[in-house]
Design an enzyme around this catalytic site. Structure first.
Site, PDB file in Angstrom:
ATOM      1  N   GLN A  20       0.945  -1.104  -0.107  1.00  0.00           N
ATOM      2  CA  GLN A  20       0.128  -0.023   0.101  1.00  0.00           C
ATOM      3  C   GLN A  20       0.681   1.263   0.065  1.00  0.00           C
ATOM      4  O   GLN A  20       0.315   2.356  -0.031  1.00  0.00           O
ATOM      5  CB  GLN A  20      -0.983  -0.088   1.486  1.00  0.00           C
ATOM      6  CG  GLN A  20      -1.951  -1.038   1.234  1.00  0.00           C
ATOM      7  CD  GLN A  20      -2.805  -1.252   2.463  1.00  0.00           C
ATOM      8  OE1 GLN A  20      -2.908  -2.232   3.000  1.00  0.00           O
ATOM      9  NE2 GLN A  20      -3.396  -0.079   2.740  1.00  0.00           N
ATOM     10  N   ARG A  52      -8.376  -1.005   8.552  1.00  0.00           N
ATOM     11  CA  ARG A  52      -9.355  -0.391   7.976  1.00  0.00           C
ATOM     12  C   ARG A  52      -9.905   0.883   8.655  1.00  0.00           C
ATOM     13  O   ARG A  52     -10.828   1.268   9.246  1.00  0.00           O
ATOM     14  CB  ARG A  52     -10.627  -1.087   7.796  1.00  0.00           C
ATOM     15  CG  ARG A  52     -11.530  -0.451   6.605  1.00  0.00           C
ATOM     16  CD  ARG A  52     -12.601  -1.457   5.926  1.00  0.00           C
ATOM     17  NE  ARG A  52     -13.138  -0.588   4.989  1.00  0.00           N
ATOM     18  CZ  ARG A  52     -13.752  -1.246   3.916  1.00  0.00           C
ATOM     19  NH1 ARG A  52     -13.741  -2.401   3.590  1.00  0.00           N
ATOM     20  NH2 ARG A  52     -14.273  -0.555   3.028  1.00  0.00           N
ATOM     21  N   CYS A  53      -8.681   1.428   9.445  1.00  0.00           N
ATOM     22  CA  CYS A  53      -8.922   2.645  10.152  1.00  0.00           C
ATOM     23  C   CYS A  53      -7.722   3.391  10.006  1.00  0.00           C
ATOM     24  O   CYS A  53      -6.758   3.109   9.633  1.00  0.00           O
ATOM     25  CB  CYS A  53      -9.316   2.242  11.642  1.00  0.00           C
ATOM     26  SG  CYS A  53      -7.677   1.938  12.726  1.00  0.00           S
ATOM     27  N   GLU A  88     -13.216   4.098   5.794  1.00  0.00           N
ATOM     28  CA  GLU A  88     -12.875   3.523   6.972  1.00  0.00           C
ATOM     29  C   GLU A  88     -14.101   3.734   7.916  1.00  0.00           C
ATOM     30  O   GLU A  88     -14.369   3.059   9.015  1.00  0.00           O
ATOM     31  CB  GLU A  88     -11.588   3.972   7.390  1.00  0.00           C
ATOM     32  CG  GLU A  88     -10.702   3.809   6.586  1.00  0.00           C
ATOM     33  CD  GLU A  88      -9.207   4.087   7.005  1.00  0.00           C
ATOM     34  OE1 GLU A  88      -9.124   5.127   7.809  1.00  0.00           O
ATOM     35  OE2 GLU A  88      -8.192   3.685   6.489  1.00  0.00           O
TER      36      GLU A  88
END
Lengths: 158, 804
Positions: free
Chosen positions: B239, B386-387, B756
């Site tokens: 990523q 996911r945050c 998110e």
């Protein structure tokens, strides 16, 4: 390790391969025949990203020996589109935003194709159960259900 | 080019642009639906070998010997590497994202089960799998530490022998050999004083279990070192490819200009693919040593066992309030289990990330947050799943504690939130922990959800069901996210500030290519970035190509995670496009023989003010930029922008969930889940809704079924998809979505980032609903996961399952 000569129809065309008895079908498709649409996700038959169609049934190619496909008919995502264009399930996944990262998508399409052959007019409940062998981490499934419903309608009209 | 006929077709031109606000179908879908995606495991290179890992069966053990002979004797095996082989290259340990170091291959001892001990490189994956079984490792077992609460006991086994005596720590003084850091925010003394004098206080302990993002594509890479040109190419599931290039260059000594990192298509990231894992490093080393390409792709069990966990936070939330439920102070204490190496994904300035945002959506006068990180014999943890760097944990602790306060005071959970919200007119609002929340309108969002779901009606129905002995719960959460890391003054990775970038080129015919420092993992960047450019430049989206992920071509950027693509990369895109438009205006003035100030922009062209028909479209200007420009101006029409945001962005939302729990089996049916999100300007509503569905589904998985427990020997229990819960079509609820729009005042187009929010917001909503089903019986909190077995046990404790 002695190798076996196998031959089968892949997406309507005859193919041959020399495989070890222990070689898995997904590796034959990906490494030997070099089609990359069929993916590997869990190697325990749970996630379904390796799903292909073998002799009219959806199978998990990560836990099926390549020799078991000998003499059979195999369909992968690469075989869904025809000279006339994309298959209705492919169109529907685009229209209904039924994919994000795309990793589960080829197998999801192959499964949806077979599911709709077996059940051309499914309820939402039937879609949920019928597709439940294929996992997705991005979409929350809702738009995939819509895509399968939409493809069912298009195929019925065809 | 003659545009006289379309002088008055601005609305039609706008439609053709498919710009911001359009639910444009995704450009990337064409390749994925035809099996033409290009993921790391699809990369094949001539002469490529395959790597596989020898892993430790023990969680804590000394390595007495490693015998490679039998493995090396197997035909098709090219190398077996251990830490001793990496030592001369100084690559046996690597830096983590959190200021710690991690053993690439176990160096004299192993610290967690399945830790990488040796790597085998062979002709193919079958031979490699055979060979790892032939590597003989002799271990001496050591006492195992898995309970974070015992990590700092006097008699706790010392885990990190490499750190003994080094009490400075990366982020603070360490007070014990197993201590990583102590981190505090806010005013402790002032907070304590308020608590001492408060009319009402509540305190709730909660455990946020260890979970795993588990994207369907596991991690992997193909490393190829060209010995002749001394050029290293690495295809990698990352990523953050540019940062990987920088780190690879720093560690290997190969100049950064001779290292090419490519993130091709990525099969889901969710924070899991930000860090650098031993498999990446050993593939690169093996390729350098052997001079041929080496592929490493982990399997699911390896992924779940060793590749970046999330959470594992033991938290205590306390609120001091008046009897009307107005918050006077907030106190949060956290014990963070980061496993054997602190491989936590954090902006380096925040050891526990943005737990800072634990004051939530509320006007909290004073607060104090205390986090201690400790080592245990578990895999390195702390990925921001996911945050945005632990905002999930922050939202969970404040929302759970708010419910407990509401329950204690007998105030409805919607009403107590309304009383404490930061009001719309208070923005920008500075929190007690030092953040400036840019914008918000929490009351409107809450009211809209309560009305849409008939909250009053649901409460009446719940009352009726309770009288019949049935279990129905209503969960309600109002959250504020903090995303878009970030201002470089606040955020960096290994010292590299977290800006992002866009480079846009308009070709003579008016088609566009833009290259970005971010990298999509399913978020639809190819589609949405083009929409921003379309709106800014008046060129149709369909004529705009977006490229990402190749460090040889893309401008330097910090990548995609923490919902930073739209807030940072999207801002860079808009600003770069505006630079191009400013040049275009000069060219238009030249072509129309007027001054720049006489021109006005209209969708896709510059017009001379007050003179109908005197205009030049962007396409005409593009041609002229290469062929007929003002004297002294350099040819071309392109721009690059490196955008350092002035602040984070703060999307928010209100979520409501209704559950029915079977009191004989503990099985929960999620009857309704309604998610209202405000992410500011909405670029592509279709993609936003899709991302919200996905985030809600991952939240559902975490709250209702996921955990990765360990036994006392440190064996990880449940590291295959047979045990680890990933919802299928069958369990997954139907999601309802809604929105309000409160643009960010500092973002060039007002967009805030969204993907998110549904994960962060939904997890406490499920817990809120589950607890609510039992709240009339005195239950104030239940730890996740809320699977049927755990709920059934609670039902038994409450003696509810008796048939009359």
């Amino acid at each position: 390790m002695a190798k076996h000569h196998i031959s089968f129809n892949l997406n309507g065309k005859p193919v041959e391969a020399l495989v070890e008895p222990r070689e898995l079908l997904v590796h034959t498709i990906r490494e030997n025949i070099q089609l990359t649409g069929t993916h590997i996700g869990c190697e325990t038959s749970h996630c379904g990203v390796c799903t292909v169609d073998l002799n009219g049934k959806s199978v998990k190619s990560c836990t099926l020996l390549a020799v078991q496909a000998d003499g059979g008919d195999v369909l992968t995502v690469e075989g869904l589109a025809s000279a006339e264009g994309l298959h209705a399930v492919q169109q529907a996944f685009v229209e209904e935003h039924g994919l994000q990262c795309g990793f589960c998508t080829p197998a999801m399409l192959v499964r949806a194709y077979r599911f709709l052959q077996d059940n051309p007019d499914p309820s939402e409940e039937e879609i949920r159960w019928g597709m439940s062998g294929n996992l997705c981490r991005c979409t929350g499934y809702q738009n995939i259900i819509k895509a399968v419903q939409s493809a069912a309608k298009k195929l019925q009209q065809a | 080019m003659d545009n006289a006929n379309d002088a008055n077709n601005a609305p039609e031109a706008e439609d053709q642009l498919k710009g911001v606000g359009c639910s444009r179908k995704r450009k990337e879908d064409a390749r994925f639906i035809q099996g033409k995606g290009n993921y790391v495991d699809d990369i094949k290179m001539p002469g490529m070998l395959f790597a596989d890992m020898v892993r430790s069966p023990y969680a804590h053990a000394r390595i007495k010997s490693i015998n490679k002979e039998k493995a090396l004797a197997l035909p098709g095996v090219h190398a077996v590497l251990t830490a001793d082989d990496l030592k001369p290259l100084n690559l046996h340990w690597m830096p983590t994202l959190a200021g710690d170091v991690q053993a690439v291959l176990a160096d004299e001892k192993v610290h967690f089960q399945y830790q990488e001990v040796a790597v085998v490189v062979a002709d193919n994956r079958y031979i490699a799998a055979d060979a790892i079984e032939l590597v003989e490792v002799e271990y001496e077992e050591l006492p195992v530490l898995v309970d974070a609460h015992k990590a700092m006991d006097e008699d706790a086994p010392v885990l990190r022998e490499d750190l003994v005596g080094k009490m400075d720590g990366a982020h603070s003084k360490r007070v014990h050999d197993n201590h990583i850091f102590n981190w505090q925010a806010g005013d402790k003394d002032a907070t304590d004083r308020v608590f001492e004098q408060a009319e009402v206080t509540v305190k709730q302990d909660m455990y946020y279990p260890r979970v795993h993002p588990s994207p369907l594509e596991t991690c992997g890479c193909v490393a190829s070192f060209d010995k002749v040109n001394e050029h290293l190419t690495v295809y990698i599931t990352s990523q953050a490819p540019h940062v990987v290039r920088t780190v690879v260059s720093m560690l290997s000594g190969i100049p950064e200009s001779k290292v090419r990192i490519v993130s091709p298509d990525i099969g889901g990231g969710f924070g899991n693919k930000v860090g650098v894992y031993p498999g990446y490093v050993v593939s690169i080393v093996a390729s350098i040593v052997l001079g041929v390409p080496v592929k490493w792709v982990e399997n699911r069990m390896e992924h779940l066992s060793t590749t970046a966990f999330a959470r594992d936070y033991h938290m205590t939330g306390e609120i001091a309030a008046d009897s009307e439920g107005h918050i006077k102070a907030l106190r949060v204490n956290v014990l963070a289990d980061h496993g054997a190496f602190d491989a936590c994904a954090d902006p380096s300035k925040f050891p526990a990330g943005l737990m800072h945002i634990c004051t939530g959506s509320y006007d909290v006068p004073v607060a104090h947050l205390n986090v201690d990180g400790v080592y245990t014999n578990k895999a390195p943890g702390g990925v921001a799943y996911r945050c945005s760097f632990r905002v999930t944990e922050a939202v969970y602790v404040i929302e759970r504690t708010m419910d407990v306060l509401a329950q204690k005071l007998g105030i409805d959970k919607a009403e107590i939130r309304r009383r404490n919200f930061i009001k719309a007119e208070q923005f920008p609002y500075e929190t007690a922990l030092g953040w400036e929340i840019d914008s918000g309108d929490y009351h409107t969002a809450l009211d809209k959800v309560l009305e849409a779901c008939d909250y009053e009606g649901l409460r009446r129905e719940q009352q009726e069901k309770r009288e019949k002995g049935e279990l129905m719960g209503i969960g309600l959460v109002t959250f504020t996210e903090i995303v878009g890391a970030g201002p470089t003054r606040n955020c960096d990775i290994l010292g590299v500030g977290m800006f992002d970038s866009a480079e846009i080129r308009v070709h003579p015919t008016g088609s566009v290519i833009a290259r970005m420092g971010t990298i999509t993992q399913g978020q639809g960047h190819q589609t949405t970035y083009a929409q921003i450019i379309a709106s800014e430049l008046g060129i149709p989206s369909d004529e705009i190509s977006i490229e990402e992920g190749d460090t040889d071509t893309a401008p330097y950027g910090l990548g995609t995670y923490g919902s930073r693509s739209t807030p940072v990369g999207g801002a860079a895109t808009a600003v770069a496009a505006r630079k191009i438009r400013a040049k275009a205006q000069k060219i238009a003035a030249h072509l129309l023989e007027v001054s720049e100030q006489d021109l006005e922009w209209d969708v896709d062209r510059f017009k001379v003010k007050g003179v109908p028909g005197q205009e030049k479209t962007m396409k005409e200007i593009a041609w002229a930029a290469y062929n007929d420009r003002p004297e002294g101006m350099e040819p071309g029409l392109e721009a690059v922008d490196y955008y350092d945001p002035p602040n984070f962005t703060y999307p928010f939302g209100t979520y409501l969930c209704v559950v029915d729990i079977d009191k004989y089996t503990g099985v929960t049916k999620v009857r309704r889940f309604y998610a209202l999100d405000d992410c500011g300007t909405r670029i592509n509503p279709m993609i936003i809704e899709g991302q919200i569905h996905g985030g809600l589904n991952e939240g559902f998985a975490v709250a209702m079924g996921q955990e990765l427990p360990f036994d006392e020997q440190g064996n990880i229990l449940g590291n295959t998809l047979m045990d680890y819960f990933i919802p299928t079509f069958v369990e997954t609820p139907t999601w309802e979505t809604d929105y309000t729009v409160t643009p960010s005042p500092h973002h060039p187009i007002g967009a805030k980032g969204v993907a998110e929010s549904p994960h962060v917001g939904s997890i406490p909503t499920f817990t809120s609903a589950i607890v609510d089903a039992f709240s009339h019986l005195g239950t104030t909190h239940l730890d996740m996961p809320h699977n049927a077995y755990r709920l059934w046990k609670h039902i038994r404790e409450l003696d509810l399952d008796k048939r009359s």
